[in-house]
Every structure is written in C-alpha cells, then in structure tokens.
Design a protein around this motif. Structure first.
Motif, PDB file in Angstrom:
ATOM      1  N   GLN A  93       0.861  -1.478  -0.273  1.00 27.05           N
ATOM      2  CA  GLN A  93      -0.286  -0.482   0.391  1.00 27.05           C
ATOM      3  C   GLN A  93       1.004   1.255   0.020  1.00 27.05           C
ATOM      4  OE1 GLN A  93      -3.573   0.048   3.248  1.00 27.05           O
ATOM      5  NE2 GLN A  93      -3.339   2.055   3.569  1.00 27.05           N
ATOM      6  N   VAL A  94       2.113   1.350   0.622  1.00 24.45           N
ATOM      7  CA  VAL A  94       2.874   2.628   1.072  1.00 24.45           C
ATOM      8  C   VAL A  94       4.055   2.479  -0.281  1.00 24.45           C
ATOM      9  CG1 VAL A  94       4.691   3.351   1.988  1.00 24.45           C
ATOM     10  CG2 VAL A  94       3.121   2.019   3.300  1.00 24.45           C
ATOM     11  N   VAL A  95       4.297   1.166  -1.020  1.00 27.15           N
ATOM     12  CA  VAL A  95       4.984   1.469  -2.092  1.00 27.15           C
ATOM     13  C   VAL A  95       4.030   2.238  -3.662  1.00 27.15           C
ATOM     14  CG1 VAL A  95       5.975   0.298  -4.217  1.00 27.15           C
ATOM     15  CG2 VAL A  95       6.502  -0.329  -1.595  1.00 27.15           C
ATOM     16  N   LYS A  96       3.244   1.402  -3.594  1.00 26.88           N
ATOM     17  CA  LYS A  96       1.697   1.874  -4.637  1.00 26.88           C
ATOM     18  C   LYS A  96       1.453   3.401  -4.795  1.00 26.88           C
ATOM     19  CE  LYS A  96      -2.342   0.753  -6.869  1.00 26.88           C
ATOM     20  NZ  LYS A  96      -3.199   1.857  -6.392  1.00 26.88           N
ATOM     21  N   ALA A  97       1.246   3.836  -3.212  1.00 26.66           N
ATOM     22  CA  ALA A  97       0.868   5.331  -3.380  1.00 26.66           C
ATOM     23  C   ALA A  97       2.199   6.496  -3.728  1.00 26.66           C
ATOM     24  CB  ALA A  97       0.695   5.765  -1.749  1.00 26.66           C
ATOM     25  N   LEU A  98       3.806   5.398  -3.269  1.00 24.98           N
ATOM     26  CA  LEU A  98       4.861   6.487  -3.650  1.00 24.98           C
ATOM     27  C   LEU A  98       4.784   6.406  -5.204  1.00 24.98           C
ATOM     28  CD1 LEU A  98       7.458   5.481  -0.923  1.00 24.98           C
ATOM     29  CD2 LEU A  98       6.379   7.299  -1.288  1.00 24.98           C
ATOM     30  N   LEU A 150      12.392  21.524   2.400  1.00 26.94           N
ATOM     31  CA  LEU A 150      12.599  20.352   2.192  1.00 26.94           C
ATOM     32  C   LEU A 150      10.841  19.267   2.598  1.00 26.94           C
ATOM     33  CD1 LEU A 150      15.434  17.784   1.181  1.00 26.94           C
ATOM     34  CD2 LEU A 150      13.469  18.290  -0.422  1.00 26.94           C
ATOM     35  N   SER A 151      10.616  20.383   3.974  1.00 29.45           N
ATOM     36  CA  SER A 151       9.591  20.172   5.189  1.00 29.45           C
ATOM     37  C   SER A 151       7.793  19.586   4.077  1.00 29.45           C
ATOM     38  CB  SER A 151       9.773  21.241   5.999  1.00 29.45           C
ATOM     39  OG  SER A 151      10.297  21.515   6.512  1.00 29.45           O
ATOM     40  N   GLY A 152       7.977  18.829   4.709  1.00 33.07           N
ATOM     41  CA  GLY A 152       6.614  18.337   4.096  1.00 33.07           C
ATOM     42  C   GLY A 152       6.529  18.188   2.623  1.00 33.07           C
ATOM     43  N   ASN A 153       7.738  17.514   2.292  1.00 30.36           N
ATOM     44  CA  ASN A 153       7.390  16.779   0.773  1.00 30.36           C
ATOM     45  C   ASN A 153       6.452  16.090   0.424  1.00 30.36           C
ATOM     46  OD1 ASN A 153       8.919  13.910  -0.068  1.00 30.36           O
ATOM     47  ND2 ASN A 153      10.559  16.178  -0.991  1.00 30.36           N
ATOM     48  N   PRO A 154       5.854  16.124  -0.330  1.00 31.19           N
ATOM     49  CA  PRO A 154       4.838  15.212  -0.991  1.00 31.19           C
ATOM     50  C   PRO A 154       5.307  13.464  -1.009  1.00 31.19           C
ATOM     51  CG  PRO A 154       6.022  16.285  -3.030  1.00 31.19           C
ATOM     52  CD  PRO A 154       6.466  16.863  -1.875  1.00 31.19           C
ATOM     53  N   LEU A 155       6.697  13.210  -1.132  1.00 26.18           N
ATOM     54  CA  LEU A 155       6.541  11.777  -1.397  1.00 26.18           C
ATOM     55  C   LEU A 155       6.859  11.478   0.564  1.00 26.18           C
ATOM     56  CD1 LEU A 155      10.046  11.149  -3.466  1.00 26.18           C
ATOM     57  CD2 LEU A 155       7.127  10.948  -4.060  1.00 26.18           C
ATOM     58  N   ALA A 156       7.458  12.117   0.956  1.00 26.28           N
ATOM     59  CA  ALA A 156       7.637  12.042   2.374  1.00 26.28           C
ATOM     60  C   ALA A 156       5.732  11.558   2.862  1.00 26.28           C
ATOM     61  CB  ALA A 156       8.195  12.601   3.033  1.00 26.28           C
ATOM     62  N   MET A 157       5.535  13.016   3.312  1.00 27.24           N
ATOM     63  CA  MET A 157       4.255  13.251   3.447  1.00 27.24           C
ATOM     64  C   MET A 157       3.252  11.790   2.578  1.00 27.24           C
ATOM     65  SD  MET A 157       3.557  15.964   5.871  1.00 27.24           S
ATOM     66  CE  MET A 157       5.035  15.537   5.651  1.00 27.24           C
ATOM     67  N   ALA A 196       3.676   8.458   2.484  1.00 31.13           N
ATOM     68  CA  ALA A 196       4.656   7.647   3.085  1.00 31.13           C
ATOM     69  C   ALA A 196       3.628   7.537   4.386  1.00 31.13           C
ATOM     70  CB  ALA A 196       6.209   7.454   2.656  1.00 31.13           C
ATOM     71  N   GLY A 197       3.975   8.731   4.837  1.00 30.36           N
ATOM     72  CA  GLY A 197       3.543   8.833   6.198  1.00 30.36           C
ATOM     73  C   GLY A 197       2.198   8.970   6.910  1.00 30.36           C
ATOM     74  N   LEU A 198       1.398   9.776   5.233  1.00 32.86           N
ATOM     75  CA  LEU A 198      -0.512   8.939   5.664  1.00 32.86           C
ATOM     76  C   LEU A 198      -0.276   7.766   5.279  1.00 32.86           C
ATOM     77  CD1 LEU A 198      -3.142  10.576   5.584  1.00 32.86           C
ATOM     78  CD2 LEU A 198      -2.569  10.643   3.026  1.00 32.86           C
ATOM     79  N   GLU A 199      -0.138   6.882   4.532  1.00 35.33           N
ATOM     80  CA  GLU A 199      -0.181   5.879   4.365  1.00 35.33           C
ATOM     81  C   GLU A 199      -0.040   4.441   5.730  1.00 35.33           C
ATOM     82  OE1 GLU A 199      -2.750   4.577   1.860  1.00 35.33           O
ATOM     83  OE2 GLU A 199      -2.236   6.418   1.085  1.00 35.33           O
ATOM     84  N   THR A 200       1.338   4.681   5.639  1.00 28.90           N
ATOM     85  CA  THR A 200       1.830   3.827   7.047  1.00 28.90           C
ATOM     86  C   THR A 200       0.848   4.400   8.202  1.00 28.90           C
ATOM     87  OG1 THR A 200       3.756   4.312   6.124  1.00 28.90           O
ATOM     88  CG2 THR A 200       3.461   3.344   8.696  1.00 28.90           C
ATOM     89  N   LEU A 201      -0.494   5.717   8.558  1.00 26.93           N
ATOM     90  CA  LEU A 201      -0.916   5.821   9.672  1.00 26.93           C
ATOM     91  C   LEU A 201      -1.715   5.266   9.128  1.00 26.93           C
ATOM     92  CD1 LEU A 201      -0.248   9.403  10.216  1.00 26.93           C
ATOM     93  CD2 LEU A 201       1.327   7.031  11.504  1.00 26.93           C
ATOM     94  N   LYS A 202      -2.714   5.557   8.163  1.00 18.87           N
ATOM     95  CA  LYS A 202      -3.874   5.166   7.557  1.00 18.87           C
ATOM     96  C   LYS A 202      -4.037   3.693   7.759  1.00 18.87           C
ATOM     97  CE  LYS A 202      -4.338   7.769   3.474  1.00 18.87           C
ATOM     98  NZ  LYS A 202      -5.338   7.827   2.195  1.00 18.87           N
ATOM     99  N   ILE A 203      -2.739   2.601   7.371  1.00 18.09           N
ATOM    100  CA  ILE A 203      -2.674   1.266   8.096  1.00 18.09           C
ATOM    101  C   ILE A 203      -2.900   0.566   9.403  1.00 18.09           C
ATOM    102  CG2 ILE A 203      -1.093  -1.108   7.632  1.00 18.09           C
ATOM    103  CD1 ILE A 203      -0.677   0.165   5.415  1.00 18.09           C
TER     104      ILE A 203
END
Length: 437
Positions: free
Chosen positions: A73-78, A301-308, A310-317
């Motif tokens: 799920q994280v990889v696909k979103a990234l 780089l704060s709020g970088n879209p790739l980092a956001m 990965a974090g969002l998908e992880t927290l969703k899980i």
C-alpha cells in the motif's frame, strides 16, 4: 560462518569516502567488534545483504517500519506520487491530510509543523519553548537522546543535578551551560533542581519511554511528577516521542500514561520510512512560530510530497478499524512483542543467564544484568561483553538486531508467528554461547 565478504569489501571502500564508512555512527558495528552487513533490499520483516544473506529484522530502520518493509500500500502510493514530482517547496493538500490524521491520534498537538528529522523537531521545539517563555535554560535527562543539536549534546557536570558540560567537540561551554542534566527516573533529583531553579527553566524535554539507552520505561508516577512540577513553575513539558510515538501505544507514551505535554516531537513512523518529523502542541504556543509569530524555523523539504505520502499511508494502516473481535494494530504488535520477550526470558533461564527484559508496546530490549535497569548508569553497568557474544550469535543465525545494548528493538506488523518462534529458538542458542563465556 556467515559469509560477509562482499559487505567487507564495500565497507572498506566506504571508509575511504565517509567518516568511519557510515552516515550515522551506530551503523559501523564498532561497539560489537565486527563489520556490518551492507543491505541490498528489504521486504516484510526481512532484510537481505549484498552477500545474499537473509535476516529477520528487529531494527526496522530504527523504528519507522511499523507495517514492515516495502508494504504494498505504501509502495503503490509512493510510485503514484513520484510521477507527480518529488518536491515543490510549496503548500500541498496532503500536508494537511497527514496533520489531521496525526492530530486525531495526538489531540495534544492542536497545531503542528512538519520538519525532516527528529533532531530538527527537538531543536525547533526547544527554540520555541525559549521564545515562548522568555527563559534560556532547559533540562534534559542523562541517557535520553534528542538528536545532535548543540544544546542537547551535553553530559552531566560534577553533581547529579547540575549544569551540563559539552559531550562533543564543537559544542561550546556557553551552550552547554544553559542545559541542566539529571538522571532519568530519579524523582528526588528532579524535585531538587525544580526547587532550585525551576522558574528559570524554559522547558523540560524527556523521552517519556527512553529508547536511546536501551528501552527503559518510566517508573510509576514519574511522568506525572514531571507534569505537576513543570506546571507549577511555568515550565513547558516536551515529550520527545520520536521513538515511542505510535509505539508505546497508538497514542504514544502520553496516551499510555495519561499525561498531556505542552509540546510533542514525533518522527520515524509519521514518515513511513522517509525523512519526516514534526513538533506541535498547544495552539497558543505554536502560534509563536513564524510566519504566525516571531520564532523562526523553516525548511525547503519540510512537507515533501513523497514523505507526506509514505507517512499518510502508514498511519492509515495502523489506525484502521480492526475487524470485529480482533485487537487493533497496536495491540497486535504489543502481543507479538510480549510473546517474543517471554520466549527470550525462558531461554535465558534455561541457559542460566541473567537478563532484564523491557517492553513498551512494540518497543523492546534486554540488558545482561542481574539488577533492574532504571537509568543510564544501570544500563552502562550491564554486561556489554555478554551482549556482544549474544548479538554475534544471533546475527550468525539470521536475526538482525541493533548492534548495541543501548539501542531499542522494534516489532512490526509483518513479523509472523513462525519468525518469532524462530527468533526465540535462535536466542536460546545465543544465550548458551553467553553462558559458555
């Protein structure tokens, strides 16, 4: 014997390019007197080195891989996010989405600011605390690590509750003089220093569950004492939950122990393996941060879209509602961790080896000690030679652990019951090697 010939060759080359051959000191394996395997890839609860060896991983990139490596799920979103560009240096909706999800789990963070590392998070929180209170001094605890900013690279002075001295070349005496250091879990030392100069202290910063002297939970009532006395003196209480956030419980140590800090620092998991951290707290305090207020902090780089992403998908899980009758994600990890530690304790008893096993949710670790471990001095007194033997024996059996007794281990959702059983059996053979010392 484990074949690490390619890793050794890679390490020798790396040492000509980077200090110690690494980009973060503990990776050098110096404290366990061996060379590190160089990692080629990771999936689930396994990592694989360039020599073709497979390991069950309990480091998890030092905590963020709570759902396991390369979660689909994280990889696909990234992958999808990368096609839209890797950095904008501009506002995005996904920053707000991640912020709202973090706030739903950490209601004490009424406002928050995304940054790129735990060091940046704690450094910024302390600057904010000083700017908000108009005070200069901070208090930290011996053995609690909050990143490598100057005011936090401080060791104890001549007394047990005293102003600090630099613990690294390059840190000025003036910077260290504003940092007070006392032992963790020592109620009397804390009462003494707050009585003496509590009205001069801008902030008390603490790992509410210590993770950088090994995993050491707080004594009963200790965090409540910190909260009570900081409130009495108008001192901000900062919980550094970069490691124990989403680990000690879903809501971190503050939820597990029922304490509301003024500011919280998060990292690791909210980046899902990418460089992300955050600091946040009461709206009144956070409103002092630029551009709303005068306390400056910024980051391209704060709020970088790739980092956001990965974090969002992880927290969703990890925040998803469990199926009926099933424990939630955090509880499942806690139960897995408990099973592993009970197995290790049983194997240690069978081998006649004394250990202390600590757990805080999905954080865990052991000390080779006959006495309980409450602080850095206790951790330092544990048998480091026994740990080295045990660590190497585990590595030989394909169990990847942190190469220091002062580091914490982590469970993930990808760890299977079979791999936990295998790890327990490996530990039995490793404890036998310790007993033969």
């Amino acid at each position: 014997m484990l074949n690490l010939s390619k890793s050794l060759e890679a390490f020798n080359e790396a040492k000509t390019l980077m200090p110690g051959g690494v980009n973060s000191p503990v990776r050098s394996y110096r404290s366990v007197d061996c060379n590190p395997p160089f990692i080629a890839r990771a999936e689930g609860d396994k990592i694989y080195d360039i020599d073709g060896n497979e390991y069950i991983d309990y480091v998890g990139s030092w905590g963020p891989m709570v759902v396991g490596h390369a979660h689909p799920q994280v990889v696909k979103a990234l992958q999808e996010a990368a096609t839209r560009g890797t950095s904008y240096g501009a506002p995005t909706v996904i920053e707000s989405e991640l912020a709202k999800l973090v706030q739903s789990v950490y209601p004490s963070m009424e406002m928050l600011r995304m940054v790129n590392s735990g060091t940046e998070s704690t450094m910024s929180a302390l600057r904010l605390a000083r700017g908000y209170t108009g005070r200069e001094k901070i208090l930290k605890f011996i053995g609690c690590y909050h990143g490598h900013s100057d005011s936090l690279l401080v060791s104890a002075g001549s007394g047990m509750a005293t102003f600090g001295v630099p613990s690294s070349p390059g840190v000025t005496k003036g910077t260290a003089a504003d940092t007070i250091t006392i032992p963790y879990n020592d109620e009397e030392a804390f009462k003494e220093i707050m009585d003496k100069c509590g009205d001069e202290i801008a902030a008390v910063i603490v790992e509410p569950v210590a993770g950088n002297m090994g995993c050491i939970p707080p004594k009963q009532g200790y965090l409540r004492l910190l909260r009570k006395l900081t409130e009495e003196h108008g001192t901000l209480l900062i919980f550094d939950e970069v490691m124990c956030g989403f680990r000690a419980s879903l809501g971190g140590a503050q939820a597990a122990y029922g304490i509301v800090p003024d500011l919280t620092c998060l990292g690791k998991i909210i980046g899902g393996g990418l460089p992300v951290a955050a600091y946040g707290g009461k709206r009144e305090i956070m409103s002092k941060v630029s551009p709303s207020g005068p306390v400056y902090q910024a980051g391209t780089l704060s709020g970088n879209p790739l980092a956001m992403t990965a974090g969002l998908e992880t927290l969703k899980i990890i925040t998803a509602e469990p199926e009926a009758g099933e424990p939630d994600y955090s509880r499942k990890l806690t139960l897995k961790t408990k099973k592993l530690l009970l197995g290790w304790q049983e194997k240690a008893r069978e081998a006649g080896v004394s250990i202390q096993a600590h757990q805080a949710g999905s954080m865990f670790g052991i000390f080779f000690s006959e006495k309980e471990v409450y602080d850095y001095a206790d951790a330092e007194a544990a048998d480091q030679e026994a740990f080295k033997v045990w660590f190497k024996a585990m590595l030989e059996q394909g169990i990847y652990l942190a190469p220091s007794q002062f580091e914490t281990l982590f469970m993930s959702g990808a760890h299977s019951e079979e791999d936990i059983d295998r790890t327990i059996e490996a530990a039995g053979r490793a404890f036998a090697a310790v007993a033969a010392l």
